[in-house]
Structures are given as structure tokens and as C-alpha cells.
Design a protein around this motif. Structure first.
Motif, short mmCIF file in Angstrom:
data_model
loop_
_atom_site.label_atom_id
_atom_site.label_comp_id
_atom_site.label_asym_id
_atom_site.label_seq_id
_atom_site.Cartn_x
_atom_site.Cartn_y
_atom_site.Cartn_z
N PHE B 663 53.04 91.26 -121.93
CA PHE B 663 54.59 91.30 -121.82
C PHE B 663 54.75 89.84 -122.32
CE2 PHE B 663 58.63 91.94 -120.84
CZ PHE B 663 59.05 91.46 -119.59
N VAL B 664 55.41 89.67 -123.25
CA VAL B 664 55.88 88.35 -123.66
C VAL B 664 57.17 88.06 -123.16
CG1 VAL B 664 55.69 86.74 -125.68
CG2 VAL B 664 53.97 88.57 -125.73
N HIS B 665 57.32 87.41 -122.08
CA HIS B 665 58.83 87.18 -121.65
C HIS B 665 59.11 85.52 -121.68
CE1 HIS B 665 57.56 85.34 -117.78
NE2 HIS B 665 56.57 86.24 -117.75
N GLY B 666 60.29 85.51 -121.33
CA GLY B 666 60.92 84.19 -121.46
C GLY B 666 61.51 83.93 -120.05
N VAL B 667 61.04 84.12 -119.07
CA VAL B 667 61.33 83.79 -117.68
C VAL B 667 60.35 82.79 -116.77
CG1 VAL B 667 61.89 84.62 -115.23
CG2 VAL B 667 62.21 86.03 -117.08
N ARG B 668 61.25 81.81 -116.29
CA ARG B 668 60.77 80.76 -115.53
C ARG B 668 61.20 80.55 -114.21
NH1 ARG B 668 63.36 75.40 -118.82
NH2 ARG B 668 65.26 75.59 -117.88
N ALA B 669 60.55 79.82 -113.41
CA ALA B 669 61.05 79.62 -111.90
C ALA B 669 61.92 78.20 -111.87
CB ALA B 669 60.05 79.58 -110.80
N ASN B 670 63.08 78.22 -111.62
CA ASN B 670 63.60 77.23 -111.62
C ASN B 670 63.17 75.97 -110.72
OD1 ASN B 670 65.79 74.97 -110.34
ND2 ASN B 670 66.83 75.71 -111.83
N ALA B 671 62.94 74.70 -111.34
CA ALA B 671 61.97 73.72 -110.72
C ALA B 671 62.43 73.53 -109.28
CB ALA B 671 62.27 72.57 -111.64
N SER B 672 63.85 73.39 -109.17
CA SER B 672 64.11 72.82 -107.84
C SER B 672 64.40 74.16 -106.72
CB SER B 672 65.48 72.26 -107.78
OG SER B 672 66.36 72.90 -108.39
N THR B 673 64.97 75.16 -107.26
CA THR B 673 65.50 76.47 -106.43
C THR B 673 64.45 77.39 -106.54
OG1 THR B 673 66.59 77.57 -108.21
CG2 THR B 673 67.66 75.91 -106.68
N ARG B 674 63.49 77.62 -107.48
CA ARG B 674 62.23 78.61 -107.60
C ARG B 674 63.10 79.73 -107.90
NH1 ARG B 674 58.62 76.13 -109.44
NH2 ARG B 674 57.15 77.70 -108.85
N GLU B 675 64.33 79.75 -108.26
CA GLU B 675 64.91 81.19 -108.65
C GLU B 675 64.46 81.48 -110.14
OE1 GLU B 675 68.96 81.09 -107.74
OE2 GLU B 675 69.32 83.33 -108.38
N CYS B 676 64.44 82.59 -110.45
CA CYS B 676 64.09 83.10 -111.67
C CYS B 676 65.31 83.05 -112.74
CB CYS B 676 63.57 84.59 -111.67
SG CYS B 676 62.29 84.89 -110.49
N GLU B 677 64.90 82.39 -113.76
CA GLU B 677 65.90 82.14 -114.87
C GLU B 677 65.17 82.39 -116.27
OE1 GLU B 677 67.16 78.21 -113.76
OE2 GLU B 677 65.40 77.41 -115.22
N LEU B 678 66.24 82.74 -117.25
CA LEU B 678 65.51 82.48 -118.52
C LEU B 678 65.44 81.32 -119.10
CD1 LEU B 678 67.58 85.09 -120.47
CD2 LEU B 678 65.34 85.30 -120.24
N ASP B 679 64.22 81.02 -119.77
CA ASP B 679 64.03 79.66 -120.26
C ASP B 679 64.88 79.71 -121.63
OD1 ASP B 679 62.80 77.69 -121.66
OD2 ASP B 679 60.54 77.95 -121.12
#
Lengths: 453, 819
Positions: B663-679
Motif C-alpha cells: 500500500f503506497v500511501h502518502g500519510v504521515r503523522a504531524n510532527a507536533s500533534t501526531r495527527e494523521c495528515e497527507l504528506d
């Protein structure tokens, strides 16, 4: 004729039928030693004897006085043979001494046969020893102390541990009603939280392969009655889990959970298991163990036969050392604390045939990390410098080196020999006597209890 | 037990080789020996007949392989010209078993030093004894226990540290020097072995891990504070007498000249290195239209190949231009900088596994002579290169036919592969085509292709469609009109045929070659990948079918905790672009008082209901869920008070999963909030890929917004019930593009609408005909590889049971095995 028969009957009445209890294992010897741990303020080596061929009616756990071992090793290295010892026929300058001179026989306790692994934990008010035993499907636990005592409910030397000290046998002892699954292979302890994780090497898809215990002795204010309790088992894991180790906590670690990493002897996978203390909002609030990730080991041929695992103690190193048998190599694996789904094999260093267990040391004087690996089939101990990508030294051992431990208080390495029922002492001192080069450096200087050949 | 191995195309050669006499073989060198007196000879004196491996010239001139046995501290001698009996030389026949020459413990390297006049020897480095040991060539076949009165006694030469590699060079002034790398001392030492019976330490060159070696002394105060290097491997250029030194502690490759006297400016590769190899010279590519714009693939060059210390990656440095080679980029035109392996950076050679060793492989057709007009130059002569025109119908050389300049690379997974640098048969391969459009094209720095690429990559068949009707078993869906389909046309009206066929690859556009005219272009086999792809509607995100989730009420929200879940890392999204779902799988186990209520709301087993919860906010270790009118957060927490099994599913979207890519996705965890976001960078990459495909069907400016990376979205209908390409988001990954048209139904009122898609509807496609790197098994753990040009054979050292393996070329054929 009647008189003769009468005499025979009388004789039988006096002597009774032949005993079927078998022979008790010796209290002052090793017999198929399988695992060991150092505890009791670092001065005692606790060894589990597996009795793998059922020569006796049980295995044992013995306490070896390391203070005496160290003294004897220094003397032996200096060329002083000592009483009761004989020259080592296979290693010039080394000696062989009877194990009974170093084992505190009066504290030896009997366990069921087929112990497979052993671990020690220091708690605020307790020192505990755990032995996972395949013979009775138990986690047998002991209270130990700085005098090397072993308390498992038996009173006499060689006495058998009582049922209260054998957890995992009776489902009624577990709040979840579980018992230890078959074929345990290894165990690891988180002394900060009292977690004891046991892995199982079975390949039956219907059986669990990881078990969780929690020892309430780890909790603040724990009383003498604190004991380990079996909590849950986990299935649907990689086949044949073998080694397991506690992942050191880093800055990115969740403060509520403990992570254990397990290898497999049947799959090219690293399994990440996490022990969770439970959620007070839940009705059961039970702590539980679960698989947080199963990460493939790629780029090897085949990478599907891994044994012991240990972590680099260097802070921030984030790397693990894995004993691989396919290929026969020490794998250096880089972990990413922020991404539990990703591991990278940095290196594969060839080591002698049949590698079994390892131990890792951070040499504070040189700053080097060294890995000591026992190779059972090749009868060798290898010293690996992972940063130099090679084996920097090798030592021939007796016939069946299996377990290796580093003395935390003295520059010696201990190698348990499963086949020759012995403990070998390797000298790790580069220099002796005011700076002279030690000719015995990385060589065996002392063996305890080698069987006659 | 004797083992007999038979070469492929060559006649059988029943030289017996007993098994497993080798013990952790690690290095190999070759020497030509006159067997009667043991004297060393130039390698050119020792040939091997192709039929039976007997000597081609003087029958007494036997080629030998010397293999270090790192576990026992020995050197095994193998008579490669043995035609009967055992090839391994038993140095002590009076002792049972095979006995080799004892050397010092932990031999790390060896080099053969054959002199025209004077004694010949083998130099062996020991990392345990910190010395270099001399073994007279005349002793190689003798019993070491016997007196060697006729041989000079030469004491090992002590070194200041543990040597890990050796290199030999004869300088232009006639001196013979031996270099040794001492990583623990951060130095390279030069030993003058002009008189091999009296080797002397001539130079100790300390290297710095900081920038700029030039002008450094030999480890004095001026070097303090720079940080010591860790020189671990050497490669010597016999023509320029330059020594290249791999450094494990820095990104520098150090360059030493003049027998150690001169330190040149180092090469900054940008990564730490473990081993090096110098390639042969490659010609300028005649077919390149603009060589200057694509020097990596077109220019006349010579390369330094390096294995990265960190992870076994392979990189190349152009020694002529003095620049890093972008080995993973395809040749120009390549406007979108497409890579051979999208998972690697553009500089990394696209090997299928990490490298353990690399060596230059210049076949006999490669001839290099000094350039009379340039003291540092060479003249390259390529014998009999194949230069036919395109589609000439010439016989295609097999992929395993190697003529020209290559790098042979052993891999950690037990394979060997070959990196193309200058293939003298390239033109013939490019001429092979079945439809007038060549599929193959030569790509410098790419591993040799596994198969002959005559046809462009394509789908193997029409995509298969399945669904889950009951339980977990998949069944084919026959009523394809009721499910979405891949778009094959710019529009599709109600009840119109799909227009999908093999001609348009069933609506899947594989990335095309840019070097051909648009009208003539075909899918690029170097970008496509032989892989299966599954499009699953609301599929479960890999790794997110988990047990142990803890549901609780946080304020007024429903919260799902699972600290080890790594939701963001695994691709979970709860944004405007995508809002995933949590499905509670395990049945409720409430308190007795709630049992009936919970059963009524949530059902159980096959009658489960109200189990789907939209994710309101997603974090790396927890999810905040939206309740519903029927399933309030409080009720959910009461009904699921225990640890719960759950799944995270792609909400309203198709999860695209590759059998190799995952699964080649583009999601990352926000560095400060750790909330999932699109890279943003990953999504921009997807935008860029999408912008380069399906341009014939729908202009970029007219397209619907893309779905998040790794997900596909079904298009919508216009008011007339027609599916339009302008209303269907383009799905794009590095390998292909496509669009999804909805299934259309007509209501009783005559209005058109899209047919809802059932969860777990799956469309599977498989691609074939793509480039795969050539690789063949050479053992469990090969650690070294050597090319012997005198006999045109390749030798691989496997440190496990395989021992020493021999290969012939053109075609590549496994030969004998010695262990």
C-alpha cells in the motif's frame, strides 16, 4: 519349599516393590544446562539444568558463587592450578575444576525437566528468577537474594518447587482462565513493569505463540505475597517464535506500554509484541499482550531461521543483533522507533556453524560494542565487532556451547556448555599485572564441571 | 560424499569435490603454478580448455585458486586445471581429511605477487595478529609440516593495526608496493615488497574523516580533531597507480598516489563506503542524441562503484567528470525524472537486494591500451560489437550473454547480478522487436535484464472482479454492469459497451517511453513492474485489522485507543480528502443488564449491525470516532467494554495494493500533534505522475481532483447519466494510471444514478512483460566475486556451504563447485 517361600515373602515385605521415582538430579553439578542469568547483586549465576535426556527425575536450578569463580579464574590465569583442579587437556594454561566447589548445593531446587530459558528481575522489594519449563508447561519462579538463595516453596536441598511457584499450569490461577501453550522457546522480562513474556515455537496455526504474565512484585508497595499471574495468550503470530527481548525505551516510546521483539525459526519475520497495562475505563480493565507489528526480514537467503535477539545497549543506537541460521550470520538490524513497521538489515556478518545465543556488551573504555555468539555446531565462541563488520576473535569451546553471558562486575565471559555439562570462563582482560599483555585474553582459563570423556 | 556438478552448455566435468571442507571462505586470489617445481607464472600462462578444464598450453601450467578459510586460519589451494581426482589440494595427505595451508588466524585478505624474475609469493593479512604474512608460491602444494629448506624464511611484517584489505601495485619506477587498510588506526600503510624476502614498512598515511585530505601529514598534530577515518577496502588503478580507499567513518573515498607518497583530494560520495571497484572504460553511446545532457548514460567514462557501509546499497562515481552518477534515473528524454526503482533515490543502482561484493567484469572483447596522445587516457577497442539496424531480424543474444564492460555484484540474498555499463550486443538487443516497436533499450547502470524484452509490458488478462458475498470467501462477480469499471474511453453512456480490450490494456495506461514519438511510443518495460494490483472498495488498510482496541468516551466523543497501531504510518486518513471508517468486528460483551440492548443495536455474528464508525480525527496511536443516532458513544462504550477487534477501512474509496509494492500511501503523522495528515510532497509526486498520463483522454486542466496517494475514487455521472473522464479522478502511481467509471442504473423515473459499490468489491489486474533484473543463485551468502580475464571465468566465494563457485560467460553458465 514352604519355608523358602515364606522367607521370600518376608523379604519382599521388608524391601517392598522396586521404587519407580527415578534418580534425583545432583545438587552440585550441571546437567544439560540450558540457560542462565546473573542476579543477586551481580554475584550469583543462576543456571537452569534441563535434564534433556531424562536421566534424572527432574531438572534443577543451581546458584553458582561468582565471587569464587572470579577468584579462581584469576588464579588459573596466573598459572596457579588450585586444589581439586586439573589441567585442561584441550586448552593450554587453563584448568578444570569440579563444579561442586562453586555451586551452593544447599539451595539447589528441583524443577520439571526441559527447562528452556531463564530470566532474572530486580524489583523494589524482590529479586525474582523465572524459568520457563516445557516439561510441565509452567513458568516456575523463585525468590532469590544476595546470598544466592533460591526460594520456590521447597525447604530442603534438591526439593521440588511447590505448585504456588509454578504458574501457567492451572487455568484457575489465571484471571483470564488461560494456561501456558505448548513448546515455549524463550522469555523476556520488563523489570520496570513486571511483564514476563514467553514465546512459543509451535507451528500449529491453532495454537497461541506468545504469553503474558505480570508479576505484582514490580508494583510499588508489593508485599511478600506478590507473585506472577498469567494474563493472556496471543495467536495468529508468525510460526515458530524463538528468541525474544525487551526493546529499550527511547524518547519516542509510549510511556504506557512495553515492546518486545521476537524472532522466528520458521519465518523471515520480526514480531513486535506490546504489553498494555489495560484501560481503567474498560469493564475488565485487563492488561493484555498483542502484536503491534510483524515486519519482514528481506534481502536474505532465506532469513527464515532466526534465534536469539539482543539490543545494543548504547543509548540511541536503535539496533538489534539477531542470530541467524539461514544464512549463518549475525544480523545487524536497524530499528526506527518512530516507525514500527520498518526495519533495515544493515549487515550480515558470517559466524561459525550452528549459532545459538548471544550477549552484547558496550565496552565503556573503548566505546566499542561487542557481540559474543556461541556456535553450538562449530564448538566456538565468536567475538564480533559489528562496527568493524567482522569476527575479531574466536575461541574453541567444549562440545556444546549454548549460552553466553557477560559478568557485569568482572571482565569475564561465561559459556554454558550443554553437551559437556560445564561452565567455561573466558578471560576478557586485555592486560594484567600493571599493564602487561594478557596472553589469555579472549581465551578460556577455567572450566567448571566438565564431564569425563 | 563426492558431489559432481555439471556445467550447462559445456561438457560434463566430473572433478570430484568433497563437501564442506571449507570453513567460512572469505576471499580468493588466483595464481598460475608450474606444478613440477611450484614456481609462479603470469596468469597468461595458464589457460583452461573449455571442454575438460585441462591446461591449454603447457600441461604443467596449472591455474590455482587460493581461498582464505577465516574460521580455521588457513588458505585452501584449489587446482582449477585438475581433470581427475579431487581439485582441492590436500597439503598434508598423511593427516585424515583435507588439510590446507595454515596461516595466521582470521585471514582477511590475500594478494598474489608473481614476479618475472625472483620469488613469487602470496601476501596474507591477519586481523588478529596485526601482520602481513608471506607464503611462497612454491609452498602452495607442499606439506607445511615438512621442512622447506629451499624456501626463504620471511618473518611476518608487523603492522600498527589490524589489516582488513590488501592491494598490490608495481609503480612506474619499478618498485612493488603492498597497501594495507588499517581501519582501527585510521591509516593506510605502504609496504615496499620490491624485495619480497625483506618487506619493509615505508609509509603510514593517516586519513581524516573530515573534508579535504590533501596536505595531511601522517597523523600529527595538524590532523587532531578532524576525526579518524576507517579505511576498510582498497581498489588500485594499475594504470594511473592511484589507490582508492573506502572509508566507513566518512563519506569520503580517499585517493592516494605514488606508492603512498601523495594524498590527492578525496571524492565525496555522500555516504560511507564498505568496498570499491573500478570499472573498465565505457564508450560514448552512439545512439544518444544529446550526450552532454545525459552524461550518466551517454558519455565516455570510467566509474568507481562503491558499496554503502550503511545498508549495502550500490552507487557509482564518474571518474572522468568527477560527479556522482544518477544510476537509478532512466536515460533521457526523461522529463519526469522517472526511476528504474521508485523506492530508491536517483543515485542508487537498482539492485534487487543489498550488495555484498562488486568487481569489474571486462570480457575478452574489451581491449584497453594507453593513449599515445594522453598520458592519462586510454584507447578503448571493442571487438566485434553488434551494430545492426533496428528491427533487422538479427538473432537476439540471450540475456546471459555478456560481452563488454559490466560490474558483477553478489547480493546478500544469495544471488549474483550484472550491471550493464557497455554492452557490445546492445544494438542487437534493441533491434529485436515483434511489432516494429522496440521494447528493449540499453540502460547504463541498470542490472542486466532477466528476459529478452521483445514485446512491451501489458496486462496479462482482463481484470478479474470479485466480491465477498458471504463470510470471507471471494467469489467472481458476473454481473459486471453493476460494478464500476476501469475507464477505457473518454466517456461512457448508459448501457454502452466499455470499449475495453487488449488494445487499450483494459483501461490501464502503463507509463510510456519518452524517447519514442508519442504516436509510436509503447509502455516502458523499465518503468512497469511485473506485479498484481488489487483495487478493493473500502478495503482494510494493511496492518489495521487489530485486536485489543479500547473504546472509551472522551468528553462527548468516542475514542479508540491502541498505542501500537501506528495509524498514520499505516495510512489512516480523516480529512476532507478521505475519511476512513472503523468497523468493530468482535461482538459486544456488555454487562448482563445491557445485553439485550446491545444485541438489538449491534447484532452479533453474521447479523452484525451498526458497526461502522466514521473517523473524526486520526492520530498515530488513537482514533476519535463519530457516533450515530443509533450508536451513541456512551452506548458503544457500554456494549464494547472489553478489548475489541476492529478494522480500519478506506471510507468510500478504493484501496490499491500491489503484490510487491504494498500500500503506497502518502500519510504521515504531524510532527507536533501526531495527527494523521497527507504528506504534501508525496501528494505532489502523485500529481506529477498523474499529469503525465491519460493526456489523450482528458487534458490535465479539465480533470477532477485526485484522491489521496494510494487510493482510487470512482468517477461521477453528468446529468445525462454519462460517465465522463473529466469527472473521474485519475489514479496514478509510478507504474500506471487509470480511471474508474461508475456503474449506471436507470430508475423508474428515468433518472440515472450511479450504482452503489458493495464493500470488498475487488478488481485485480496483473502486469507482465516488464523489466526484471537478472539474478541467479550462487549460494546462501556470497561474500566475494572475482573475474579472471585470462580464462574468462567468474568465481564467487560463498561463506556458507557452497564454497567457491565457477561461472562461464556467454552464456552465463554455472560450472564447478569447490568446497
Amino acid at each position: 519349599m514352604k519355608a523358602w517361600l515364606g522367607a521370600l515373602a518376608l523379604s519382599a515385605a521388608v524391601t517392598g516393590c522396586p521404587s519407580n521415582d527415578g534418580q534425583d538430579p545432583p545438587n552440585d553439578q550441571f546437567y544439560r544446562p540450558i540457560a542462565a542469568a546473573i542476579g543477586g547483586d551481580g554475584n550469583w549465576l543462576f543456571v537452569a539444568n534441563s535434564n534433556f535426556d531424562l536421566r534424572y527425575n527432574g531438572g534443577t536450578v543451581v546458584a553458582v558463587d561468582l565471587a569464587r569463580v572470579r577468584a579462581r579464574a584469576v588464579e588459573a590465569a596466573a598459572g596457579q592450578p588450585g586444589n581439586n583442579c586439573r589441567p585442561d587437556a584441550t586448552r593450554s594454561g587453563a584448568v578444570v575444576c569440579p563444579s561442586g566447589d562453586f555451586i551452593r548445593a544447599e539451595v539447589t531446587r528441583k524443577i520439571n525437566p526441559f527447562a528452556v530459558d531463564l530470566a532474572y528481575a530486580q524489583y523494589p522489594n524482590h529479586q525474582r528468577l523465572y524459568v520457563v519449563v516445557r516439561g510441565d508447561g509452567s513458568l516456575t519462579w523463585f525468590d532469590v537474594d544476595n546470598a544466592g538463595s533460591l526460594n520456590c516453596g521447597a525447604s530442603a536441598a534438591g526439593g521440588a518447587c511447590d505448585d504456588a511457584h509454578r504458574v501457567g499450569v492451572d487455568p484457575a490461577q489465571s484471571p483470564a482462565g488461560v494456561r501456558l501453550p505448548p513448546d515455549p522457546s524463550a522469555l523476556a522480562v520488563d523489570p520496570a513493569r513486571g511483564w514476563v513474556v514467553v514465546t512459543h515455537q509451535n507451528v500449529d496455526p491453532n495454537l497461541a505463540r506468545a504469553s503474558l504474565f505480570r508479576d505484582t512484585a514490580a508494583l510499588a508497595g508489593a508485599t511478600a505475597s506478590a507473585r506472577p499471574v498469567m494474563l493472556n495468550t496471543v495467536g495468529n503470530l508468525a510460526l515458530g517464535l524463538s528468541g525474544v527481548a525487551l526493546l529499550p525505551r527511547g524518547d519516542a516510546s509510549d510511556p504506557t506500554r512495553s515492546t518486545f521483539v521476537s524472532t522466528s525459526r520458521a519465518a523471515a519475520t520480526l514480531t513486535f509484541l506490546q504489553a498494555y497495562p489495560g484501560n481503567a475505563a474498560l469493564a475488565d480493565g485487563q492488561p493484555f499482550l498483542y502484536q503491534s507489528a510483524a515486519v519482514p526480514l528481506v534481502g536474505l537467503s532465506t532469513g527464515a531461521n532466526n534465534r536469539s535477539v539482543a539490543f545494543d545497549p548504547t543509548p540511541g543506537a536503535n539496533r538489534a543483533f539477531v542470530v541467524s541460521r539461514a544464512p549463518e550470520a549475525l544480523l545487524v538490524v536497524r530499528l526506527d522507533p518512530a516507525n514500527p513497521t520498518q526495519v533495515v538489515i544493515n549487515d550480515a556478518i558470517p559466524i561459525p556453524a550452528g549459532p545459538s545465543r548471544l550477549t552484547v556488551e558496550r565496552d565503556t573504555s573503548s566505546g566499542r560494542t561487542l557481540v559474543y555468539v556461541a556456535s553450538y555446531d562449530a564448538r566456538r565462541l565468536s567475538v564480533v565487532d559489528p562496527d568493524a563488520h567482522r569476527v575479531i576473535a574466536q575461541e574453541f569451546t567444549n562440545r556444546g556451547p549454548h549460552t553466553v553471558l557477560r559478568d557485569p562486575r568482572a571482565p569475564f565471559l561465561y559459556v554454558l556448555d550443554f553437551l559437556d555439562d560445564s561452565l567455561e570462563v573466558i578471560d576478557l582482560r586485555p592486560t594484567v599485572d600493571g599493564g602487561a599483555a594478557n596472553v589469555n585474553y579472549l581465551h578460556r582459563v577455567l572450566t567448571l564441571g566438565a564431564s569425563a570423556r | 560424499m563426492a558431489v559432481s556438478l555439471v556445467g550447462g552448455a559445456c561438457s560434463s566435468n566430473s572433478v570430484l569435490s568433497n563437501t564442506n571442507n571449507f570453513s567460512r571462505a572469505s576471499d580468493v586470489a588466483f595464481v598460475c603454478v608450474n606444478v613440477p617445481d611450484g614456481a609462479g607464472l603470469p596468469l597468461s600462462e595458464c589457460g583452461l580448455n573449455a571442454s575438460d578444464n585441462s591446461p591449454t598450453g603447457d600441461p604443467n601450467h596449472h591455474l590455482h585458486a587460493l581461498v582464505t578459510q577465516s574460521e580455521r586460519g588457513e588458505v585452501a589451494v584449489v587446482d582449477l586445471a585438475a581433470t581427475s581426482g579431487v581439485a582441492l589440494v590436500d597439503n598434508s595427505p598423511g593427516v585424515p581429511g583435507f588439510n590446507f595451508l595454515p596461516v595466521s588466524p582470521s585471514p582477511t585478505a590475500l594478494v598474489v605477487d608473481v614476479r618475472g624474475a625472483g620469488p613469487s609469493q602470496v601476501w596474507v593479512a591477519s586481523a588478529t595478529r596485526n601482520h602481513i604474512q608471506r607464503v611462497d608460491v612454491r609452498a602452495l602444494r607442499r606439506d607445511p609440516r615438512a621442512a622447506q629448506a629451499d624456501l626463504p624464511t620471511v618473518a611476518p611484517l608487523a603492522l600498527p593495526g589490524a589489516p582488513t584489505d590488501l592491494a598490490l601495485d608495481t609503480l612506474s619506477d619499478g618498485r612493488v608496493v603492498l597497501y594495507a587498510a588499517l581501519p582501527d588506526r585510521g591509516t593506510v600503510v605502504t609496504v615496499d615488497v620490491t624485495d619480497p624476502t625483506a618487506p619493509r614498512l615505508q609509509e603510514t598515511r593517516a586519513l581524516s574523516a573530515g573534508a579535504g585530505d590533501a596536505g595531511l601529514g601522517d597523523g600529527g598534530a595538524a590532523d587532531a580533531g578532524r576525526g579518524a577515518a576507517r579505511p576498510v577496502a582498497l581498489a588500485v588503478d594499475g594504470r594511473s597507480h592511484r589507490l582508492y580507499v573506502a572509508d566507513e567513518a566518512s563519506t569520503l573515498v580517499h585517493v592516494i598516489e605514488g606508492g603512498g607518497a601523495t594524498l590527492r583530494s578525496p571524492i565525496d560520495l555522500g555516504f560511507r563506503t564498505r568496498s570499491l571497484a573500478l570499472s573498465g572504460w565505457v564508450r560514448a553511446r552512439a545512439s544518444c542524441t544529446d550526450a552532454a545532457a545525459d552524461a550518466d548514460h551517454c558519455a565516455r567514462a570510467r566509474y568507481l562503484y562503491a558499496v554503502a557501509a550503511e545498508d549495502g546499497a550500490l552507487y557509482a562515481w564518474d571518474l572522468v567528470r568527477g560527479a556522482r552518477v544518477r544510476a537509478n534515473l532512466l536515460p533521457q528524454p526523461n522529463a519526469r525524472s522517472r526511476r528504474l526503482n521508485p523506492a530508491f533515490d536517483e543515485n542508487r543502482v537498482a539492485l534487487p537486494a543489498p550488495a555484498t561484493a562488486v568487481t569489474a567484469l571486462n570480457t575478452s572483447d574489451y581491449v584497453e591500451t594507453a593513449d599515445p596522445n594522453d598520458p592519462e587516457g586510454v584507447v578503448i577497442q571493442a571487438n566485434a560489437p553488434c551494430e545492426t539496424g533496428p528491427c533487422a531480424g538479427a538473432v537476439t543474444p540471450a540475456p546471459s550473454a555478456l560481452r563488454g564492460v559490466f560490474m558483477a555484484v553478489t547480493l546478500r540474498n544469495g544471488d549474483i547480478t550484472f550491471v550493464d555499463l557497455d554492452d557490445y550486443d546492445a544494438a542487437c538487443r534493441e533491434a529485436s522487436c515483434s511489432s516494429g516497436q522496440a521494447a528493449y533499450r540499453f540502460v547504463r547502470h541498470a542490472p542486466r535484464a532477466l528476459a529478452t524484452l521483445t514485446d512491451p509490458p501489458r496486462l496479462t488478462a482482463q481484470p478479474a472482479v470479485t466480491g465477498i458475498i458471504r463470510g470471507t470467501e471471494r467469489t467472481p462477480i458476473t454481473d459486471t454492469a453493476s460494478i464500476p469499471s476501469f475507464a477505457c474511453t473518454a466517456s461512457r453512456a448508459y448501457n454502452a459497451p466499455t470499449g475495453c480490450s487488449t488494445a487499450n490494456n483494459f483501461g490501464v495506461e502503463l507509463t510510456r517511453r519518452e524517447d519514442l514519438a508519442q504516436s509510436a511510443s509503447v509502455p516502458d518495460p523499465y518503468i512497469a513492474r511485473n506485479e498484481s494490483w488489487g483495487f478493493t472498495y473500502e478495503g482494510v488498510l494493511p496492518g489495521l485489522d487489530q485486536a485489543g482496541g479500547a473504546l472509551s468516551v472522551d468528553g462527548s466523543a468516542l475514542r479508540l485507543d491502541l498505542p501500537g497501531a501506528a495509524f498514520c504510518t499505516r495510512g489512516t486518513l480523516a480529512t476532507a480528502a478521505a475519511r476512513d471508517l472503523v468497523v468493530l468486528v468482535s461482538d459486544p460483551v456488555p454487562q448482563a443488564g445491557d445485553a439485550e440492548l446491545c444485541r438489538g443495536v449491534f447484532g452479533s455474528g453474521a447479523s452484525a449491525s451498526n458497526r461502522d464508525f466514521e473517523i473524526d480525527r486520526a492520530y498515530e496511536d488513537r482514533l476519535v470516532l463519530r457516533g450515530s443516532q443509533d450508536a451513541t458513544p456512551e452506548l458503544v462504550a457500554r456494549c464494547f467494554p472489553q478489548a475489541t477487534r476492529f478494522q480500519v477501512r478506506a471510507g468510500g474509496q478504493w484501496l490499491v495494493l500491489g503484490s510487491r509494492a504494498g500500500f503506497v500511501h502518502g500519510v504521515r503523522a504531524n510532527a507536533s500533534t501526531r495527527e494523521c495528515e497527507l504528506d504534501p510532497a508525496r501528494q505532489a509526486e502523485t500529481e506529477r505522475l498523474a499529469g503525465g498520463c491519460l493526456v489523450d483522454r482528458v487534458p490535465v486542466a479539465m480533470r477532477a481532483p485526485l484522491c489521496p496517494t494510494g487510493r482510487a475514487c470512482t468517477g461521477s455521472l453528468n446529468d445525462e447519466g454519462t460517465a465522463l473522464a473529466t469527472l473521474a479522478p485519475v489514479f496514478a502511481n509510478p507504474y500506471f494510471c487509470t480511471q474508474l467509471f461508475p456503474a449506471v442504473r436507470r430508475g423508474t423515473d428515468g433518472r440515472f444514478s450511479a450504482v452503489p459499490t458493495a464493500r470488498e468489491t475487488q478488481m485485480t489486474l496483473a502486469v507482465t512483460g516488464a523489466y526484471e533484473p537478472y539474478a541467479t543463485d550462487v549460494g546462501n551468502f556470497p561474500v566475494n566475486v572475482r573475474w579472471v580475464p585470462a580464462i574468462s571465468r567468474l568465481y564467487v566465494v560463498d561463506t556458507q556451504n557452497a564454497g567457491l563457485l565457477e561461472f562461464r560467460l556467454s552464456p552465463l553458465t554455472r560450472g564447478r563447485q569447490f568446497n
